[in-house]
Design a protein around this motif. Structure first.
Motif, mmCIF file in Angstrom:
data_model
loop_
_atom_site.group_PDB
_atom_site.id
_atom_site.type_symbol
_atom_site.label_atom_id
_atom_site.label_comp_id
_atom_site.label_asym_id
_atom_site.label_seq_id
_atom_site.Cartn_x
_atom_site.Cartn_y
_atom_site.Cartn_z
ATOM 1 N N ASP A 30 0.819 -1.211 0.000
ATOM 2 C CA ASP A 30 0.000 0.000 0.000
ATOM 3 C C ASP A 30 0.858 1.269 0.000
ATOM 4 O O ASP A 30 0.478 2.278 -0.598
ATOM 5 C CB ASP A 30 -0.929 0.028 1.221
ATOM 6 N N PHE A 33 1.715 2.469 -3.488
ATOM 7 C CA PHE A 33 0.556 3.085 -4.122
ATOM 8 C C PHE A 33 0.320 4.488 -3.564
ATOM 9 O O PHE A 33 0.143 5.451 -4.313
ATOM 10 C CB PHE A 33 -0.706 2.231 -3.923
ATOM 11 N N TYR A 34 0.296 4.617 -2.229
ATOM 12 C CA TYR A 34 -0.039 5.903 -1.627
ATOM 13 C C TYR A 34 1.055 6.943 -1.806
ATOM 14 O O TYR A 34 0.771 8.143 -1.840
ATOM 15 C CB TYR A 34 -0.436 5.735 -0.159
ATOM 16 N N GLU A 94 2.778 7.376 -4.570
ATOM 17 C CA GLU A 94 2.452 7.923 -5.890
ATOM 18 C C GLU A 94 1.139 8.713 -5.850
ATOM 19 O O GLU A 94 1.034 9.809 -6.401
ATOM 20 C CB GLU A 94 2.342 6.779 -6.902
ATOM 21 N N PHE A 95 0.154 8.150 -5.182
ATOM 22 C CA PHE A 95 -1.158 8.801 -5.064
ATOM 23 C C PHE A 95 -1.031 10.181 -4.422
ATOM 24 O O PHE A 95 -1.559 11.175 -4.924
ATOM 25 C CB PHE A 95 -2.091 7.908 -4.246
ATOM 26 N N ASN A 96 -0.321 10.257 -3.303
ATOM 27 C CA ASN A 96 -0.209 11.515 -2.565
ATOM 28 C C ASN A 96 0.549 12.581 -3.345
ATOM 29 O O ASN A 96 0.306 13.779 -3.160
ATOM 30 C CB ASN A 96 0.418 11.276 -1.195
ATOM 31 N N GLN A 97 1.458 12.160 -4.227
ATOM 32 C CA GLN A 97 2.177 13.131 -5.063
ATOM 33 C C GLN A 97 1.237 13.746 -6.102
ATOM 34 O O GLN A 97 1.471 14.854 -6.577
ATOM 35 C CB GLN A 97 3.368 12.472 -5.745
ATOM 36 N N ALA A 98 0.178 13.026 -6.459
ATOM 37 C CA ALA A 98 -0.765 13.510 -7.464
ATOM 38 C C ALA A 98 -1.903 14.334 -6.872
ATOM 39 O O ALA A 98 -2.661 14.967 -7.609
ATOM 40 C CB ALA A 98 -1.347 12.322 -8.240
ATOM 41 N N VAL A 99 -2.039 14.357 -5.563
ATOM 42 C CA VAL A 99 -3.113 15.116 -4.917
ATOM 43 C C VAL A 99 -2.801 16.605 -5.015
ATOM 44 O O VAL A 99 -1.703 17.049 -4.698
ATOM 45 C CB VAL A 99 -3.275 14.689 -3.440
#
Length: 174
Positions: free
Chosen positions: A153, A156-157, A159-164
């Motif tokens: 996880d 995933f997070y 990368e996810f948090n960089q896109a927020v």
């Protein structure tokens, strides 16, 4: 050789009475208040096990199982359920009790991760944890699987948090 500690050496139990000002609009204990109780209790378990400065890294799993009402008690019981070299998983069991009838119920369970603060205990691995009771053995037996899931996880997070977006709704997107 790496040190070892029994689960019970990190066990912490906190009990609180639920008052009307602790309730949400459903007339049950506000979830944020319970999360605070859990984090506070679990942090003591982590500090007892690691005997150093620690911080909460994540609340990995929190399952609300039963509502807790006014004039009930909420008992949070925590212990270290697994360790890495600088991180610890803490299990939290939340029990409610109707103070009028004495009925007890499992209200929530949670897993939290704590890490040792950089510069503290550098190079020294945290003690391994040794479960003794049937419940401790059951909880600790799943540590490696939960740790692998957290690692998966994390990728995933990250990368996810960089896109927020950090743009606020009241500002222009430009």
């Amino acid at each position: 050789m790496r040190n070892k500690k029994l689960c019970k050496e990190s066990k912490v139990i906190q009990t609180h009475r639920v008052f009307p000002y602790d309730l949400n609009h459903h007339k049950t204990l506000f979830g944020g208040k319970l999360m605070s109780f859990i984090d506070d209790t679990a942090s003591i378990s982590a500090a007892r096990h690691g005997r150093g400065e620690i911080v909460t890294a994540s609340m990995d799993k929190l399952d609300f199982l039963h509502p807790i009402y006014s004039n009930h008690s909420v008992c949070v019981e925590t212990f270290v359920s697994g360790v890495g070299s600088q991180s610890m998983e803490v299990f939290a069991k939340v029990m409610g009790e109707d103070l009028d009838t004495g009925e007890r119920y499992l209200a929530a369970t949670s897993f939290l991760t704590f890490v040792r603060v950089a510069g503290y205990g550098e190079g020294e691995k945290l003690p391994l944890v040794i479960p003794q009771t049937a419940e401790e053995k059951m909880v600790c037996s799943g540590y490696e699987k939960r740790k692998a899931k957290r690692s998966e996880d994390k990728s995933f997070y990250t990368e996810f948090n960089q896109a927020v977006s950090l743009t606020t709704p009241w500002m222009d997107d430009e």
